[in-house]
Enzyme design. Structure first.
Site, PDB file in Angstrom:
ATOM      1  N   TYR A 293      38.416  42.111  38.556  1.00 30.18           N
ATOM      2  CA  TYR A 293      39.660  42.044  39.348  1.00 30.18           C
ATOM      3  C   TYR A 293      40.472  40.822  38.931  1.00 30.18           C
ATOM      4  O   TYR A 293      39.962  39.702  38.928  1.00 30.18           O
ATOM      5  CB  TYR A 293      39.332  41.962  40.846  1.00 30.18           C
ATOM      6  CG  TYR A 293      40.555  42.142  41.730  1.00 30.18           C
ATOM      7  CD1 TYR A 293      40.944  43.407  42.150  1.00 30.18           C
ATOM      8  CD2 TYR A 293      41.332  41.038  42.121  1.00 30.18           C
ATOM      9  CE1 TYR A 293      42.080  43.585  42.939  1.00 30.18           C
ATOM     10  CE2 TYR A 293      42.467  41.209  42.912  1.00 30.18           C
ATOM     11  CZ  TYR A 293      42.827  42.490  43.320  1.00 30.18           C
ATOM     12  OH  TYR A 293      43.952  42.665  44.088  1.00 30.18           O
TER      13      TYR A 293
ATOM     14  N   PHE B 262      50.689  42.784  42.091  1.00 28.48           N
ATOM     15  CA  PHE B 262      50.148  42.571  40.749  1.00 28.48           C
ATOM     16  C   PHE B 262      48.641  42.745  40.844  1.00 28.48           C
ATOM     17  O   PHE B 262      48.007  42.062  41.653  1.00 28.48           O
ATOM     18  CB  PHE B 262      50.445  41.152  40.245  1.00 28.48           C
ATOM     19  CG  PHE B 262      49.786  40.825  38.927  1.00 28.48           C
ATOM     20  CD1 PHE B 262      50.507  40.827  37.740  1.00 28.48           C
ATOM     21  CD2 PHE B 262      48.416  40.526  38.860  1.00 28.48           C
ATOM     22  CE1 PHE B 262      49.895  40.536  36.525  1.00 28.48           C
ATOM     23  CE2 PHE B 262      47.793  40.240  37.646  1.00 28.48           C
ATOM     24  CZ  PHE B 262      48.537  40.237  36.482  1.00 28.48           C
ATOM     25  N   GLU B 263      48.109  43.634  40.038  1.00 25.27           N
ATOM     26  CA  GLU B 263      46.652  43.750  39.949  1.00 25.27           C
ATOM     27  C   GLU B 263      46.323  44.223  38.548  1.00 25.27           C
ATOM     28  O   GLU B 263      47.002  45.122  38.039  1.00 25.27           O
ATOM     29  CB  GLU B 263      46.114  44.836  40.897  1.00 25.27           C
ATOM     30  CG  GLU B 263      45.979  44.453  42.340  1.00 25.27           C
ATOM     31  CD  GLU B 263      45.355  45.562  43.199  1.00 25.27           C
ATOM     32  OE1 GLU B 263      44.653  45.216  44.148  1.00 25.27           O
ATOM     33  OE2 GLU B 263      45.578  46.751  42.920  1.00 25.27           O
ATOM     34  N   ILE B 264      45.324  43.621  37.947  1.00 28.23           N
ATOM     35  CA  ILE B 264      44.713  44.209  36.765  1.00 28.23           C
ATOM     36  C   ILE B 264      43.250  44.331  37.130  1.00 28.23           C
ATOM     37  O   ILE B 264      42.612  43.331  37.478  1.00 28.23           O
ATOM     38  CB  ILE B 264      44.886  43.328  35.504  1.00 28.23           C
ATOM     39  CG1 ILE B 264      46.374  43.075  35.227  1.00 28.23           C
ATOM     40  CG2 ILE B 264      44.224  44.000  34.298  1.00 28.23           C
ATOM     41  CD1 ILE B 264      46.644  42.171  34.030  1.00 28.23           C
TER      42      ILE B 264
ATOM     43  N   HIS C  46      41.734  45.547  49.353  1.00 27.38           N
ATOM     44  CA  HIS C  46      41.231  45.346  47.986  1.00 27.38           C
ATOM     45  C   HIS C  46      40.607  43.956  47.833  1.00 27.38           C
ATOM     46  O   HIS C  46      39.554  43.800  47.208  1.00 27.38           O
ATOM     47  CB  HIS C  46      42.369  45.459  46.963  1.00 27.38           C
ATOM     48  CG  HIS C  46      42.702  46.859  46.593  1.00 27.38           C
ATOM     49  ND1 HIS C  46      43.622  47.166  45.623  1.00 27.38           N
ATOM     50  CD2 HIS C  46      42.226  48.047  47.052  1.00 27.38           C
ATOM     51  CE1 HIS C  46      43.713  48.490  45.500  1.00 27.38           C
ATOM     52  NE2 HIS C  46      42.888  49.039  46.357  1.00 27.38           N
TER      53      HIS C  46
END
Ligand code: GDP
Ligand code: MN
Length: 338
Positions: free
Chosen positions: A178, A235-237, A272
Protein backbone atom coordinates in the site's frame (compact mmCIF):
# COMPACT_ATOMS: atom_id res chain seq x y z
CA UNK A 1 28.24 1.68 -19.79
CA UNK A 2 28.13 -1.81 -21.34
CA UNK A 3 24.33 -1.91 -21.27
CA UNK A 4 23.85 1.22 -23.27
CA UNK A 5 22.68 0.82 -26.84
CA UNK A 6 24.87 2.86 -29.19
CA UNK A 7 23.19 6.13 -30.08
CA UNK A 8 23.36 5.48 -33.84
CA UNK A 9 21.21 2.34 -33.51
CA UNK A 10 18.59 4.26 -31.63
CA UNK A 11 18.30 7.06 -34.08
CA UNK A 12 18.73 5.12 -37.31
CA UNK A 13 15.87 2.66 -36.94
CA UNK A 14 12.59 2.98 -35.16
CA UNK A 15 12.62 -0.78 -34.77
CA UNK A 16 15.32 -0.60 -32.16
CA UNK A 17 13.41 1.92 -30.14
CA UNK A 18 10.31 -0.21 -30.27
CA UNK A 19 12.10 -3.35 -29.19
CA UNK A 20 13.79 -1.50 -26.35
CA UNK A 21 10.40 -0.41 -25.15
CA UNK A 22 9.07 -3.93 -25.33
CA UNK A 23 12.00 -5.16 -23.31
CA UNK A 24 11.23 -2.70 -20.49
CA UNK A 25 10.07 -4.52 -17.36
CA UNK A 26 6.50 -3.73 -16.35
CA UNK A 27 4.17 -4.64 -13.56
CA UNK A 28 0.73 -6.17 -14.03
CA UNK A 29 -0.78 -2.79 -13.25
CA UNK A 30 -3.38 -0.26 -14.31
CA UNK A 31 -4.65 3.18 -13.45
CA UNK A 32 -8.20 3.12 -12.10
CA UNK A 33 -10.40 6.20 -12.40
CA UNK A 34 -13.96 6.41 -11.16
CA UNK A 35 -15.70 9.33 -12.81
CA UNK A 36 -19.01 10.77 -13.94
CA UNK A 37 -19.60 12.02 -17.45
CA UNK A 38 -19.69 15.51 -15.95
CA UNK A 39 -16.09 14.94 -14.73
CA UNK A 40 -14.84 14.86 -18.32
CA UNK A 41 -12.71 18.03 -18.35
CA UNK A 42 -11.14 17.29 -14.99
CA UNK A 43 -10.50 13.65 -15.89
CA UNK A 44 -8.70 14.70 -19.07
CA UNK A 45 -6.63 17.15 -17.03
CA UNK A 46 -5.60 14.46 -14.54
CA UNK A 47 -4.60 11.99 -17.24
CA UNK A 48 -2.65 14.66 -19.14
CA UNK A 49 -0.67 15.35 -15.93
CA UNK A 50 -0.08 11.65 -15.20
CA UNK A 51 1.15 11.19 -18.73
CA UNK A 52 3.49 14.19 -18.68
CA UNK A 53 5.12 13.27 -15.37
CA UNK A 54 5.17 9.49 -15.69
CA UNK A 55 3.16 7.41 -18.07
CA UNK A 56 4.47 8.75 -21.33
CA UNK A 57 7.53 6.57 -20.57
CA UNK A 58 5.54 3.52 -19.44
CA UNK A 59 2.18 3.37 -21.22
CA UNK A 60 0.35 1.65 -18.38
CA UNK A 61 -3.32 1.08 -19.22
CA UNK A 62 -6.33 2.85 -17.71
CA UNK A 63 -9.64 1.49 -16.53
CA UNK A 64 -12.37 4.10 -16.25
CA UNK A 65 -15.45 3.20 -14.27
CA UNK A 66 -18.79 4.93 -13.93
CA UNK A 67 -22.17 4.03 -12.45
CA UNK A 68 -23.65 5.19 -15.78
CA UNK A 69 -22.49 4.47 -19.34
CA UNK A 70 -19.71 6.81 -20.48
CA UNK A 71 -20.67 9.02 -23.40
CA UNK A 72 -18.89 8.73 -26.76
CA UNK A 73 -17.56 12.23 -26.22
CA UNK A 74 -16.05 11.20 -22.88
CA UNK A 75 -14.35 8.16 -24.41
CA UNK A 76 -13.01 10.12 -27.34
CA UNK A 77 -11.50 12.87 -25.19
CA UNK A 78 -9.94 10.49 -22.65
CA UNK A 79 -8.54 8.08 -25.22
CA UNK A 80 -6.91 11.02 -27.01
CA UNK A 81 -4.69 11.91 -24.02
CA UNK A 82 -3.83 8.44 -22.67
CA UNK A 83 -0.69 6.70 -23.98
CA UNK A 84 -1.78 3.28 -22.75
CA UNK A 85 -4.82 1.19 -23.57
CA UNK A 86 -8.05 2.61 -22.11
CA UNK A 87 -11.08 0.57 -21.15
CA UNK A 88 -14.45 1.94 -20.05
CA UNK A 89 -16.73 0.03 -17.73
CA UNK A 90 -20.02 0.42 -15.99
CA UNK A 91 -20.39 -0.51 -12.36
CA UNK A 92 -23.02 -3.23 -11.82
CA UNK A 93 -26.03 -1.85 -9.92
CA UNK A 94 -25.55 -4.26 -7.01
CA UNK A 95 -22.00 -2.96 -6.52
CA UNK A 96 -23.22 0.61 -6.37
CA UNK A 97 -26.70 1.14 -5.00
CA UNK A 98 -27.72 1.15 -1.37
CA UNK A 99 -28.56 -2.48 -0.56
CA UNK A 100 -32.21 -3.41 0.12
CA UNK A 101 -31.45 -4.62 3.63
CA UNK A 102 -30.41 -1.13 4.71
CA UNK A 103 -33.12 0.40 6.91
CA UNK A 104 -34.03 3.49 4.90
CA UNK A 105 -35.54 5.33 7.87
CA UNK A 106 -32.33 4.89 9.80
CA UNK A 107 -30.25 5.92 6.76
CA UNK A 108 -32.36 9.06 6.28
CA UNK A 109 -31.97 9.89 9.94
CA UNK A 110 -28.20 9.44 9.64
CA UNK A 111 -28.01 11.75 6.62
CA UNK A 112 -30.21 14.42 8.25
CA UNK A 113 -27.98 14.38 11.32
CA UNK A 114 -24.81 14.96 9.27
CA UNK A 115 -26.51 17.70 7.25
CA UNK A 116 -27.47 19.43 10.49
CA UNK A 117 -23.85 19.12 11.63
CA UNK A 118 -22.62 20.61 8.35
CA UNK A 119 -20.55 17.55 7.48
CA UNK A 120 -19.36 17.62 3.86
CA UNK A 121 -21.43 15.24 1.66
CA UNK A 122 -23.49 14.57 4.82
CA UNK A 123 -26.76 14.36 2.91
CA UNK A 124 -25.49 12.59 -0.19
CA UNK A 125 -26.50 9.03 -1.01
CA UNK A 126 -24.37 8.91 -4.17
CA UNK A 127 -21.27 9.86 -2.16
CA UNK A 128 -22.00 6.96 0.18
CA UNK A 129 -22.44 4.62 -2.80
CA UNK A 130 -19.07 5.81 -4.09
CA UNK A 131 -17.34 5.25 -0.74
CA UNK A 132 -18.76 1.75 -0.42
CA UNK A 133 -17.85 0.93 -4.02
CA UNK A 134 -14.27 2.13 -3.53
CA UNK A 135 -14.06 0.20 -0.28
CA UNK A 136 -15.32 -3.16 -1.39
CA UNK A 137 -16.01 -3.46 -5.09
CA UNK A 138 -13.74 -1.69 -7.56
CA UNK A 139 -11.12 -4.46 -7.44
CA UNK A 140 -13.77 -7.02 -8.40
CA UNK A 141 -14.89 -5.24 -11.54
CA UNK A 142 -14.32 -7.50 -14.59
CA UNK A 143 -12.09 -4.87 -16.25
CA UNK A 144 -9.94 -4.57 -13.09
CA UNK A 145 -9.76 -8.28 -12.20
CA UNK A 146 -6.92 -9.14 -14.64
CA UNK A 147 -4.59 -6.72 -12.85
CA UNK A 148 -2.75 -7.11 -9.59
CA UNK A 149 -1.65 -3.49 -9.05
CA UNK A 150 -3.59 -0.25 -9.37
CA UNK A 151 -2.93 3.44 -9.09
CA UNK A 152 -6.04 5.39 -8.21
CA UNK A 153 -6.49 8.70 -9.99
CA UNK A 154 -9.28 11.22 -9.47
CA UNK A 155 -10.47 14.04 -11.69
CA UNK A 156 -8.42 17.24 -11.39
CA UNK A 157 -5.48 15.98 -9.36
CA UNK A 158 -1.96 17.26 -9.98
CA UNK A 159 1.40 15.53 -10.21
CA UNK A 160 4.02 18.14 -9.46
CA UNK A 161 7.26 16.21 -10.07
CA UNK A 162 8.69 13.92 -12.71
CA UNK A 163 8.27 10.38 -11.47
CA UNK A 164 11.57 8.91 -12.62
CA UNK A 165 10.93 5.41 -11.36
CA UNK A 166 8.16 2.85 -11.61
CA UNK A 167 6.22 2.86 -8.30
CA UNK A 168 4.54 -0.44 -9.15
CA UNK A 169 7.85 -2.24 -9.68
CA UNK A 170 9.33 -0.44 -6.69
CA UNK A 171 6.59 -1.87 -4.49
CA UNK A 172 6.54 -5.29 -6.09
CA UNK A 173 10.30 -5.72 -5.73
CA UNK A 174 10.18 -4.81 -2.03
CA UNK A 175 7.03 -6.67 -1.01
CA UNK A 176 5.10 -3.44 -0.39
CA UNK A 177 1.32 -3.54 -0.63
CA UNK A 178 0.00 0.00 0.00
CA UNK A 179 1.44 3.36 -1.06
CA UNK A 180 0.35 6.88 -0.07
CA UNK A 181 1.41 10.51 -0.35
CA UNK A 182 -0.90 12.31 2.10
CA UNK A 183 -2.14 11.27 5.53
CA UNK A 184 -4.55 13.21 7.74
CA UNK A 185 -7.27 13.01 10.38
CA UNK A 186 -10.74 11.77 9.48
CA UNK A 187 -13.78 13.76 10.65
CA UNK A 188 -15.05 12.01 13.77
CA UNK A 189 -18.68 12.71 12.83
CA UNK A 190 -18.48 10.46 9.75
CA UNK A 191 -17.29 7.35 11.62
CA UNK A 192 -18.70 7.40 15.19
CA UNK A 193 -19.06 3.60 15.47
CA UNK A 194 -16.37 2.43 13.01
CA UNK A 195 -13.57 1.79 15.49
CA UNK A 196 -15.85 -0.18 17.82
CA UNK A 197 -16.61 -2.53 14.92
CA UNK A 198 -12.91 -2.73 14.06
CA UNK A 199 -12.14 -3.82 17.62
CA UNK A 200 -14.88 -6.44 17.52
CA UNK A 201 -13.50 -7.70 14.21
CA UNK A 202 -10.00 -8.01 15.66
CA UNK A 203 -11.38 -10.14 18.51
CA UNK A 204 -13.37 -12.24 16.06
CA UNK A 205 -10.51 -12.73 13.60
CA UNK A 206 -7.16 -12.52 15.36
CA UNK A 207 -5.74 -14.78 12.63
CA UNK A 208 -6.00 -11.92 10.11
CA UNK A 209 -3.89 -9.44 12.05
CA UNK A 210 -0.30 -9.01 10.80
CA UNK A 211 2.35 -9.55 13.49
CA UNK A 212 4.18 -6.30 12.76
CA UNK A 213 1.11 -4.21 11.92
CA UNK A 214 0.66 -0.43 12.01
CA UNK A 215 -1.76 -0.25 14.94
CA UNK A 216 0.68 2.14 16.60
CA UNK A 217 0.09 4.65 13.81
CA UNK A 218 -3.69 4.54 14.16
CA UNK A 219 -4.04 4.35 17.91
CA UNK A 220 -2.15 6.08 20.70
CA UNK A 221 -3.43 3.72 23.39
CA UNK A 222 -2.71 0.25 22.06
CA UNK A 223 -5.89 -0.03 20.01
CA UNK A 224 -8.47 1.17 22.55
CA UNK A 225 -9.30 4.35 20.60
CA UNK A 226 -8.72 5.48 17.03
CA UNK A 227 -6.67 8.65 16.61
CA UNK A 228 -8.39 9.09 13.20
CA UNK A 229 -5.14 9.05 11.20
CA UNK A 230 -5.68 7.63 7.75
CA UNK A 231 -4.17 7.70 4.27
CA UNK A 232 -5.92 10.02 1.83
CA UNK A 233 -7.25 7.47 -0.64
CA UNK A 234 -7.80 9.73 -3.65
CA UNK A 235 -4.16 8.77 -4.25
CA UNK A 236 -3.43 5.09 -3.81
CA UNK A 237 -0.97 2.71 -5.35
CA UNK A 238 -1.65 -0.72 -4.00
CA UNK A 239 -1.57 -4.45 -4.45
CA UNK A 240 -5.13 -5.66 -4.99
CA UNK A 241 -4.21 -8.97 -3.42
CA UNK A 242 -4.52 -7.03 -0.18
CA UNK A 243 -8.22 -6.37 -0.91
CA UNK A 244 -8.90 -9.69 -2.60
CA UNK A 245 -7.45 -11.83 0.17
CA UNK A 246 -9.39 -13.48 3.02
CA UNK A 247 -8.56 -10.86 5.68
CA UNK A 248 -9.95 -7.86 3.81
CA UNK A 249 -12.83 -9.88 2.36
CA UNK A 250 -13.93 -10.80 5.88
CA UNK A 251 -13.28 -7.23 7.07
CA UNK A 252 -15.29 -5.54 4.34
CA UNK A 253 -18.20 -7.98 4.68
CA UNK A 254 -18.20 -7.47 8.44
CA UNK A 255 -18.19 -3.67 8.22
CA UNK A 256 -20.70 -3.66 5.37
CA UNK A 257 -23.09 -5.79 7.44
CA UNK A 258 -23.10 -3.05 10.11
CA UNK A 259 -24.55 -0.59 7.58
CA UNK A 260 -22.23 2.27 8.51
CA UNK A 261 -21.57 3.21 4.91
CA UNK A 262 -25.20 4.45 4.93
CA UNK A 263 -26.17 5.00 8.58
CA UNK A 264 -23.03 7.04 9.09
CA UNK A 265 -20.77 8.12 6.23
CA UNK A 266 -17.79 5.78 6.37
CA UNK A 267 -15.19 6.71 3.78
CA UNK A 268 -13.09 4.30 1.77
CA UNK A 269 -10.06 6.18 3.09
CA UNK A 270 -10.37 5.13 6.76
CA UNK A 271 -11.62 1.66 5.75
CA UNK A 272 -8.67 1.00 3.43
CA UNK A 273 -6.22 2.62 5.82
CA UNK A 274 -7.31 0.68 8.88
CA UNK A 275 -7.19 -2.53 6.83
CA UNK A 276 -3.70 -1.81 5.50
CA UNK A 277 -2.69 -0.91 9.05
CA UNK A 278 -3.95 -4.22 10.45
CA UNK A 279 -3.44 -6.79 7.69
CA UNK A 280 -0.06 -5.67 6.36
CA UNK A 281 3.21 -5.37 8.21
CA UNK A 282 4.21 -1.76 8.69
CA UNK A 283 7.18 -2.04 6.33
CA UNK A 284 4.77 -3.00 3.57
CA UNK A 285 3.23 0.47 3.65
CA UNK A 286 5.09 2.96 1.51
CA UNK A 287 5.15 6.73 1.85
CA UNK A 288 6.07 8.12 -1.57
CA UNK A 289 8.00 11.21 -0.54
CA UNK A 290 9.16 11.83 -4.12
CA UNK A 291 5.69 11.93 -5.69
CA UNK A 292 4.51 15.55 -5.65
CA UNK A 293 0.73 15.30 -5.51
CA UNK A 294 -2.18 17.63 -5.10
CA UNK A 295 -5.88 17.05 -4.57
CA UNK A 296 -7.69 20.19 -3.61
CA UNK A 297 -7.08 21.64 -1.05
CA UNK A 298 -3.87 19.81 -0.06
CA UNK A 299 -0.47 19.28 -1.68
CA UNK A 300 2.33 16.94 -0.82
CA UNK A 301 5.65 18.34 -2.08
CA UNK A 302 9.00 16.54 -1.57
CA UNK A 303 10.96 18.27 1.16
CA UNK A 304 14.37 16.79 0.29
CA UNK A 305 16.03 19.42 -1.97
CA UNK A 306 17.76 16.82 -4.12
CA UNK A 307 14.58 14.89 -4.63
CA UNK A 308 12.76 18.13 -5.44
CA UNK A 309 15.39 19.12 -7.97
CA UNK A 310 15.65 15.71 -9.59
CA UNK A 311 11.87 15.65 -10.02
CA UNK A 312 11.78 19.13 -11.58
CA UNK A 313 8.99 19.76 -9.12
CA UNK A 314 6.62 22.64 -9.71
CA UNK A 315 5.34 22.70 -6.12
CA UNK A 316 6.58 24.71 -3.15
CA UNK A 317 8.08 22.39 -0.50
CA UNK A 318 7.46 25.09 2.12
CA UNK A 319 3.77 24.65 1.56
CA UNK A 320 3.71 20.86 1.68
CA UNK A 321 0.82 19.53 3.73
CA UNK A 322 3.09 17.06 5.58
CA UNK A 323 3.72 19.33 8.51
CA UNK A 324 0.36 21.06 8.61
CA UNK A 325 -1.44 20.66 11.92
CA UNK A 326 -4.07 18.52 10.26
CA UNK A 327 -1.55 16.12 8.72
CA UNK A 328 -0.72 12.75 10.32
CA UNK A 329 2.82 12.76 8.93
CA UNK A 330 4.25 13.44 12.37
CA UNK A 331 2.51 10.32 13.73
CA UNK A 332 3.77 8.32 10.75
CA UNK A 333 7.36 9.50 11.20
CA UNK A 334 7.27 8.84 14.93
CA UNK A 335 5.73 5.43 14.43
CA UNK A 336 8.18 4.43 11.73
CA UNK A 337 11.10 5.77 13.72
CA UNK A 338 12.05 8.30 11.06
P1 GDP B 1 -13.92 13.94 -2.60
O1 GDP B 1 -12.54 13.78 -3.18
O2 GDP B 1 -14.07 13.18 -1.32
O3 GDP B 1 -14.33 15.36 -2.49
O4 GDP B 1 -14.97 13.24 -3.58
P2 GDP B 1 -15.05 13.27 -5.17
O5 GDP B 1 -16.26 14.03 -5.60
O6 GDP B 1 -13.73 13.66 -5.78
O7 GDP B 1 -15.34 11.74 -5.49
C1 GDP B 1 -14.36 10.76 -5.34
C2 GDP B 1 -14.22 9.95 -6.63
O8 GDP B 1 -15.43 9.29 -6.92
C3 GDP B 1 -13.89 10.79 -7.85
O9 GDP B 1 -13.09 9.99 -8.70
C4 GDP B 1 -15.25 11.05 -8.46
O10 GDP B 1 -15.17 11.25 -9.84
C5 GDP B 1 -15.97 9.76 -8.14
N1 GDP B 1 -17.42 9.91 -7.89
C6 GDP B 1 -18.03 10.53 -6.85
N2 GDP B 1 -19.37 10.44 -6.92
C7 GDP B 1 -19.63 9.74 -8.05
C8 GDP B 1 -20.85 9.31 -8.70
O11 GDP B 1 -21.96 9.54 -8.23
N3 GDP B 1 -20.70 8.61 -9.86
C9 GDP B 1 -19.47 8.33 -10.40
N4 GDP B 1 -19.42 7.65 -11.54
N5 GDP B 1 -18.33 8.71 -9.82
C10 GDP B 1 -18.40 9.40 -8.67
MN1 MN C 1 -11.81 14.05 -5.03
Amino acid sequence: SPNQVPEEYNTRTGVHNASLELAQRRANATFVILARNSDLENTVRSIRRVEDRFNTRHHYPYVLLNDEPFTDEFKKRVSAVASGQVEYGQVPKDHWNQPDWIDEDRATEGRDKLVAENVIYGGSVSYRNMCRFNSGFFYRHPLVLPYRWYWRIEPDVHFHCDINFDPFLYMQDRGKVYGFTITMYEFDKTIPTLWGHVKDFIKLHPEHIAPDNAMGFMSDDGGETYNRCHFWSNFEIADMNLWRGPAYTDFFDYLDSKGGFYYERWGDAPVHSIAAGLFANKDQIQFFQEIGYEHNPYTHCPKDPQMWERGKCGCDPERSFDYDGYSCMRQWDRFMGN
